[in-house]
Scaffold this active site. Sequence first.
Site, PDB file in Angstrom:
ATOM      1  N   HIS A 124      46.521  37.265  37.465  1.00  0.00           N
ATOM      2  CA  HIS A 124      47.566  38.181  37.935  1.00  0.00           C
ATOM      3  C   HIS A 124      48.522  38.587  36.818  1.00  0.00           C
ATOM      4  O   HIS A 124      48.932  39.748  36.750  1.00  0.00           O
ATOM      5  CB  HIS A 124      48.347  37.557  39.089  1.00  0.00           C
ATOM      6  N   HIS A 175      43.303  44.014  46.046  1.00  0.00           N
ATOM      7  CA  HIS A 175      43.547  42.793  45.280  1.00  0.00           C
ATOM      8  C   HIS A 175      42.335  42.428  44.434  1.00  0.00           C
ATOM      9  O   HIS A 175      42.491  41.930  43.306  1.00  0.00           O
ATOM     10  CB  HIS A 175      43.921  41.618  46.181  1.00  0.00           C
ATOM     11  N   ASP A 221      42.388  41.731  40.448  1.00  0.00           N
ATOM     12  CA  ASP A 221      41.751  40.604  39.771  1.00  0.00           C
ATOM     13  C   ASP A 221      40.786  41.080  38.692  1.00  0.00           C
ATOM     14  O   ASP A 221      40.721  40.511  37.596  1.00  0.00           O
ATOM     15  CB  ASP A 221      40.972  39.748  40.775  1.00  0.00           C
ATOM     16  N   HIS A 278      35.733  36.239  39.895  1.00  0.00           N
ATOM     17  CA  HIS A 278      36.148  35.965  38.523  1.00  0.00           C
ATOM     18  C   HIS A 278      34.978  35.553  37.631  1.00  0.00           C
ATOM     19  O   HIS A 278      34.818  36.059  36.514  1.00  0.00           O
ATOM     20  CB  HIS A 278      37.203  34.848  38.513  1.00  0.00           C
TER      21      HIS A 278
END
Length: 306
Positions: free
Chosen positions: A77, A234, A238, A261
Amino acid sequence: MQRTLKSDIVFDGIGLHTGKPVRMVVRPAPANAGITFRRVDLEGDNRIPAKFDATVKATLCTRIENSEGASVSTIEHIMAALAGCGVHNALVDIDGPEVPVLDGSSAQFVAEILDAGFARQDAPIRAIKLLKPVEVREGAAIARLEPAETLFIDFHITFADEAIGQQDKTLSMANGSFVRELCDSRTFCRQADVDSMRANGLALGGTVENAVVIDGDTVLTPGGLRHTDEAVRHKMLDALGDLALAGAPVLGRYTGVRAGHALTNKLLRAVFADPSAWTEVECDTLTAARLPGAGVAATDVPATIQ
Protein backbone atom coordinates in the site's frame (compact mmCIF):
# COMPACT_ATOMS: atom_id res chain seq x y z
CA MET A 1 13.04 14.72 -13.81
CA GLN A 2 13.04 12.45 -10.76
CA ARG A 3 11.52 13.70 -7.54
CA THR A 4 11.47 12.96 -3.84
CA LEU A 5 9.58 14.39 -0.87
CA LYS A 6 10.15 17.89 0.46
CA SER A 7 10.00 16.72 4.08
CA ASP A 8 9.61 13.72 6.38
CA ILE A 9 6.17 12.15 6.87
CA VAL A 10 5.27 10.17 10.01
CA PHE A 11 2.70 7.38 10.19
CA ASP A 12 1.66 5.62 13.40
CA GLY A 13 -0.55 2.55 13.40
CA ILE A 14 -0.64 -1.21 13.75
CA GLY A 15 0.36 -4.03 11.42
CA LEU A 16 -2.53 -5.79 9.69
CA HIS A 17 -1.14 -9.27 10.34
CA THR A 18 1.02 -8.78 13.43
CA GLY A 19 -1.39 -6.48 15.25
CA LYS A 20 1.64 -4.70 16.74
CA PRO A 21 2.12 -0.91 17.01
CA VAL A 22 4.55 0.55 14.48
CA ARG A 23 5.91 3.95 13.53
CA MET A 24 7.00 4.60 9.96
CA VAL A 25 8.78 7.73 8.73
CA VAL A 26 9.04 8.32 4.98
CA ARG A 27 12.02 10.57 4.26
CA PRO A 28 13.50 12.31 1.21
CA ALA A 29 16.30 10.39 -0.56
CA PRO A 30 18.92 11.33 -3.18
CA ALA A 31 18.38 10.99 -6.92
CA ASN A 32 18.74 7.43 -8.26
CA ALA A 33 18.37 5.99 -4.73
CA GLY A 34 15.00 4.39 -5.42
CA ILE A 35 12.83 3.25 -2.51
CA THR A 36 14.61 1.65 0.46
CA PHE A 37 13.19 0.45 3.77
CA ARG A 38 15.31 0.66 6.94
CA ARG A 39 14.48 -1.33 10.09
CA VAL A 40 15.54 1.22 12.71
CA ASP A 41 14.79 -1.26 15.51
CA LEU A 42 17.52 -3.60 14.27
CA GLU A 43 21.30 -3.35 14.38
CA GLY A 44 23.65 -4.40 11.61
CA ASP A 45 22.51 -4.44 7.97
CA ASN A 46 19.01 -3.07 8.38
CA ARG A 47 18.39 -1.66 4.88
CA ILE A 48 16.14 -3.53 2.46
CA PRO A 49 15.74 -2.34 -1.14
CA ALA A 50 12.17 -2.32 -2.42
CA LYS A 51 12.97 -4.51 -5.41
CA PHE A 52 11.29 -7.56 -6.93
CA ASP A 53 14.32 -9.77 -6.26
CA ALA A 54 14.26 -8.94 -2.53
CA THR A 55 10.81 -10.44 -2.03
CA VAL A 56 10.37 -13.64 -0.03
CA LYS A 57 7.44 -15.99 0.39
CA ALA A 58 4.61 -14.47 2.42
CA THR A 59 0.90 -15.04 2.96
CA LEU A 60 -1.56 -12.41 1.72
CA CYS A 61 1.01 -9.61 1.47
CA THR A 62 4.32 -8.58 -0.10
CA ARG A 63 7.41 -9.01 2.07
CA ILE A 64 10.98 -7.99 1.31
CA GLU A 65 14.10 -9.23 3.09
CA ASN A 66 17.84 -8.59 2.89
CA SER A 67 20.70 -11.07 3.11
CA GLU A 68 20.94 -10.62 6.90
CA GLY A 69 17.30 -11.55 7.44
CA ALA A 70 15.95 -8.05 8.10
CA SER A 71 12.47 -7.88 6.58
CA VAL A 72 9.40 -5.68 6.18
CA SER A 73 5.99 -6.99 5.16
CA THR A 74 2.75 -5.58 3.80
CA ILE A 75 4.63 -2.94 1.83
CA GLU A 76 2.22 -2.89 -1.13
CA HIS A 77 0.00 0.00 0.00
CA ILE A 78 2.82 2.47 0.71
CA MET A 79 4.60 1.35 -2.49
CA ALA A 80 1.40 2.03 -4.46
CA ALA A 81 1.09 5.47 -2.86
CA LEU A 82 4.67 6.40 -3.69
CA ALA A 83 4.37 5.14 -7.27
CA GLY A 84 0.93 6.65 -7.75
CA CYS A 85 2.13 10.05 -6.55
CA GLY A 86 5.29 9.93 -8.65
CA VAL A 87 7.85 9.68 -5.83
CA HIS A 88 10.94 8.01 -7.28
CA ASN A 89 13.29 8.19 -4.30
CA ALA A 90 12.52 7.75 -0.59
CA LEU A 91 13.95 6.21 2.57
CA VAL A 92 11.30 4.48 4.67
CA ASP A 93 12.34 4.15 8.32
CA ILE A 94 10.24 1.68 10.27
CA ASP A 95 10.55 0.36 13.83
CA GLY A 96 8.87 -3.00 13.29
CA PRO A 97 8.38 -5.83 10.80
CA GLU A 98 5.17 -4.60 9.14
CA VAL A 99 3.93 -1.37 7.55
CA PRO A 100 0.97 0.19 9.41
CA VAL A 101 -2.34 -0.77 7.80
CA LEU A 102 -4.13 2.52 8.64
CA ASP A 103 -7.58 2.26 7.00
CA GLY A 104 -6.62 -0.66 4.73
CA SER A 105 -6.05 1.49 1.64
CA SER A 106 -3.38 3.90 0.39
CA ALA A 107 -5.54 6.95 1.14
CA GLN A 108 -3.74 8.38 4.17
CA PHE A 109 -0.34 7.69 2.63
CA VAL A 110 -1.39 9.62 -0.49
CA ALA A 111 -2.91 12.52 1.43
CA GLU A 112 0.23 12.99 3.55
CA ILE A 113 2.56 12.66 0.53
CA LEU A 114 0.66 15.33 -1.37
CA ASP A 115 0.59 17.55 1.73
CA ALA A 116 4.38 17.25 2.12
CA GLY A 117 4.97 18.13 -1.51
CA PHE A 118 7.72 17.16 -3.92
CA ALA A 119 11.33 18.16 -4.49
CA ARG A 120 12.52 18.03 -8.11
CA GLN A 121 15.89 16.32 -8.55
CA ASP A 122 18.70 16.77 -11.02
CA ALA A 123 18.39 13.39 -12.72
CA PRO A 124 16.11 12.11 -15.48
CA ILE A 125 13.38 9.53 -14.85
CA ARG A 126 14.23 6.13 -16.24
CA ALA A 127 11.45 3.65 -16.98
CA ILE A 128 11.11 -0.05 -17.77
CA LYS A 129 9.60 -0.42 -21.26
CA LEU A 130 8.04 -3.74 -22.26
CA LEU A 131 9.16 -4.99 -25.67
CA LYS A 132 7.03 -8.13 -25.91
CA PRO A 133 4.28 -9.88 -23.94
CA VAL A 134 5.26 -11.94 -20.89
CA GLU A 135 2.71 -14.07 -19.05
CA VAL A 136 2.71 -16.34 -16.01
CA ARG A 137 -0.06 -18.64 -14.78
CA GLU A 138 -0.95 -20.60 -11.67
CA GLY A 139 -4.13 -22.60 -12.14
CA ALA A 140 -6.90 -20.18 -13.13
CA ALA A 141 -4.80 -17.14 -12.12
CA ILE A 142 -3.01 -15.13 -14.83
CA ALA A 143 -0.66 -12.15 -14.75
CA ARG A 144 0.62 -10.59 -17.97
CA LEU A 145 2.63 -7.57 -19.10
CA GLU A 146 2.71 -6.40 -22.70
CA PRO A 147 3.96 -3.30 -24.53
CA ALA A 148 2.08 0.01 -24.10
CA GLU A 149 2.97 3.70 -24.11
CA THR A 150 1.96 4.17 -20.48
CA LEU A 151 0.99 1.91 -17.59
CA PHE A 152 -2.47 0.37 -17.90
CA ILE A 153 -3.89 -1.97 -15.29
CA ASP A 154 -6.60 -4.39 -16.36
CA PHE A 155 -7.97 -6.60 -13.58
CA HIS A 156 -10.60 -9.33 -13.34
CA ILE A 157 -11.83 -11.03 -10.15
CA THR A 158 -14.51 -13.60 -9.39
CA PHE A 159 -15.77 -14.47 -5.91
CA ALA A 160 -18.67 -16.68 -4.91
CA ASP A 161 -19.79 -14.10 -2.33
CA GLU A 162 -22.58 -11.97 -3.81
CA ALA A 163 -21.18 -8.83 -2.17
CA ILE A 164 -18.24 -9.11 -4.62
CA GLY A 165 -19.19 -11.47 -7.43
CA GLN A 166 -17.44 -10.82 -10.75
CA GLN A 167 -15.72 -7.45 -11.20
CA ASP A 168 -13.67 -6.11 -14.10
CA LYS A 169 -11.92 -2.77 -14.45
CA THR A 170 -9.31 -1.14 -16.71
CA LEU A 171 -7.52 2.13 -16.03
CA SER A 172 -4.63 4.08 -17.42
CA MET A 173 -2.42 5.15 -14.54
CA ALA A 174 -1.66 8.49 -16.25
CA ASN A 175 -3.01 11.88 -15.18
CA GLY A 176 -3.36 11.11 -11.48
CA SER A 177 -5.95 8.37 -11.97
CA PHE A 178 -4.46 6.29 -9.14
CA VAL A 179 -5.13 9.07 -6.65
CA ARG A 180 -8.63 9.82 -7.95
CA GLU A 181 -9.84 6.30 -8.69
CA LEU A 182 -7.96 3.73 -6.61
CA CYS A 183 -6.14 5.07 -3.56
CA ASP A 184 -9.11 4.95 -1.15
CA SER A 185 -10.11 1.36 -1.97
CA ARG A 186 -9.57 -0.90 1.04
CA THR A 187 -8.34 -4.44 1.42
CA PHE A 188 -11.17 -6.93 1.64
CA CYS A 189 -11.83 -10.42 2.95
CA ARG A 190 -14.58 -12.84 3.87
CA GLN A 191 -15.54 -13.29 7.52
CA ALA A 192 -14.72 -16.99 7.21
CA ASP A 193 -11.24 -16.07 5.98
CA VAL A 194 -10.73 -13.73 8.94
CA ASP A 195 -11.50 -16.56 11.34
CA SER A 196 -9.14 -18.89 9.49
CA MET A 197 -6.31 -16.34 9.29
CA ARG A 198 -6.50 -15.53 12.99
CA ALA A 199 -6.39 -19.23 13.80
CA ASN A 200 -3.12 -19.31 11.86
CA GLY A 201 -1.62 -16.20 13.48
CA LEU A 202 -2.51 -13.77 10.68
CA ALA A 203 -4.77 -10.68 10.45
CA LEU A 204 -4.27 -10.08 14.18
CA GLY A 205 -4.60 -6.34 13.58
CA GLY A 206 -7.48 -6.62 11.14
CA THR A 207 -10.83 -5.05 12.03
CA VAL A 208 -13.90 -3.80 10.19
CA GLU A 209 -12.27 -0.36 10.52
CA ASN A 210 -9.28 -1.24 8.34
CA ALA A 211 -10.76 -3.78 5.92
CA VAL A 212 -13.95 -4.45 4.01
CA VAL A 213 -15.31 -7.63 5.60
CA ILE A 214 -18.04 -9.48 3.74
CA ASP A 215 -20.24 -12.44 4.52
CA GLY A 216 -22.13 -13.73 1.49
CA ASP A 217 -24.22 -10.82 0.20
CA THR A 218 -23.60 -8.67 3.29
CA VAL A 219 -20.91 -6.04 3.87
CA LEU A 220 -20.13 -6.12 7.60
CA THR A 221 -17.90 -3.02 7.60
CA PRO A 222 -19.75 0.05 8.95
CA GLY A 223 -20.61 2.50 6.20
CA GLY A 224 -20.47 -0.17 3.53
CA LEU A 225 -18.45 0.19 0.34
CA ARG A 226 -16.70 3.32 -0.88
CA HIS A 227 -17.20 2.11 -4.46
CA THR A 228 -19.54 -0.59 -5.77
CA ASP A 229 -16.44 -2.24 -7.28
CA GLU A 230 -14.11 -1.46 -4.38
CA ALA A 231 -12.74 -5.01 -4.36
CA VAL A 232 -11.33 -4.95 -7.89
CA ARG A 233 -10.08 -1.39 -7.37
CA HIS A 234 -8.10 -2.59 -4.36
CA LYS A 235 -6.62 -5.44 -6.39
CA MET A 236 -5.47 -2.83 -8.91
CA LEU A 237 -3.98 -0.77 -6.07
CA ASP A 238 -2.06 -3.85 -4.90
CA ALA A 239 -0.88 -4.52 -8.45
CA LEU A 240 0.55 -1.00 -8.79
CA GLY A 241 2.38 -1.40 -5.48
CA ASP A 242 3.81 -4.76 -6.49
CA LEU A 243 4.80 -3.51 -9.97
CA ALA A 244 6.67 -0.65 -8.28
CA LEU A 245 9.17 -3.32 -7.16
CA ALA A 246 10.49 -3.19 -10.72
CA GLY A 247 12.56 -0.31 -9.33
CA ALA A 248 11.32 2.18 -11.92
CA PRO A 249 8.00 3.13 -13.56
CA VAL A 250 6.71 0.46 -15.94
CA LEU A 251 5.57 1.28 -19.47
CA GLY A 252 3.26 -1.58 -20.31
CA ARG A 253 -0.22 -3.04 -19.93
CA TYR A 254 -0.65 -5.26 -16.88
CA THR A 255 -3.48 -7.78 -16.93
CA GLY A 256 -4.40 -9.67 -13.79
CA VAL A 257 -6.98 -12.45 -13.69
CA ARG A 258 -7.44 -13.66 -10.10
CA ALA A 259 -3.82 -12.63 -9.60
CA GLY A 260 -2.23 -11.84 -6.25
CA HIS A 261 1.04 -10.55 -4.83
CA ALA A 262 3.05 -13.71 -5.46
CA LEU A 263 1.94 -14.03 -9.09
CA THR A 264 2.71 -10.41 -9.90
CA ASN A 265 6.17 -10.87 -8.42
CA LYS A 266 6.61 -14.06 -10.43
CA LEU A 267 5.70 -12.02 -13.52
CA LEU A 268 8.35 -9.39 -12.76
CA ARG A 269 10.95 -12.09 -12.28
CA ALA A 270 9.98 -13.62 -15.64
CA VAL A 271 10.26 -10.23 -17.37
CA PHE A 272 13.69 -9.42 -15.97
CA ALA A 273 14.93 -12.95 -16.67
CA ASP A 274 14.37 -12.32 -20.40
CA PRO A 275 16.58 -9.48 -21.71
CA SER A 276 14.57 -9.43 -24.95
CA ALA A 277 11.35 -8.63 -23.06
CA TRP A 278 12.28 -5.19 -21.77
CA THR A 279 14.59 -2.22 -22.01
CA GLU A 280 15.36 0.77 -19.80
CA VAL A 281 14.55 4.14 -21.33
CA GLU A 282 15.17 7.72 -20.31
CA CYS A 283 11.82 9.50 -20.24
CA ASP A 284 11.34 12.52 -22.46
CA THR A 285 8.80 15.19 -21.51
CA LEU A 286 5.91 13.47 -23.28
CA THR A 287 6.59 10.07 -21.72
CA ALA A 288 7.10 11.54 -18.25
CA ALA A 289 3.74 13.30 -18.53
CA ARG A 290 2.05 9.91 -18.94
CA LEU A 291 3.60 8.33 -15.84
CA PRO A 292 1.64 7.70 -12.62
CA GLY A 293 1.72 10.81 -10.44
CA ALA A 294 2.47 13.28 -13.20
CA GLY A 295 0.42 16.41 -12.59
CA VAL A 296 -1.33 15.01 -9.53
CA ALA A 297 -2.59 17.55 -6.99
CA ALA A 298 -4.15 17.52 -3.54
CA THR A 299 -7.52 18.33 -5.14
CA ASP A 300 -7.42 14.86 -6.75
CA VAL A 301 -7.74 13.18 -3.34
CA PRO A 302 -11.17 11.52 -3.08
CA ALA A 303 -13.78 13.16 -0.87
CA THR A 304 -13.89 9.99 1.26
CA ILE A 305 -10.53 10.88 2.80
CA GLN A 306 -10.45 14.68 2.69
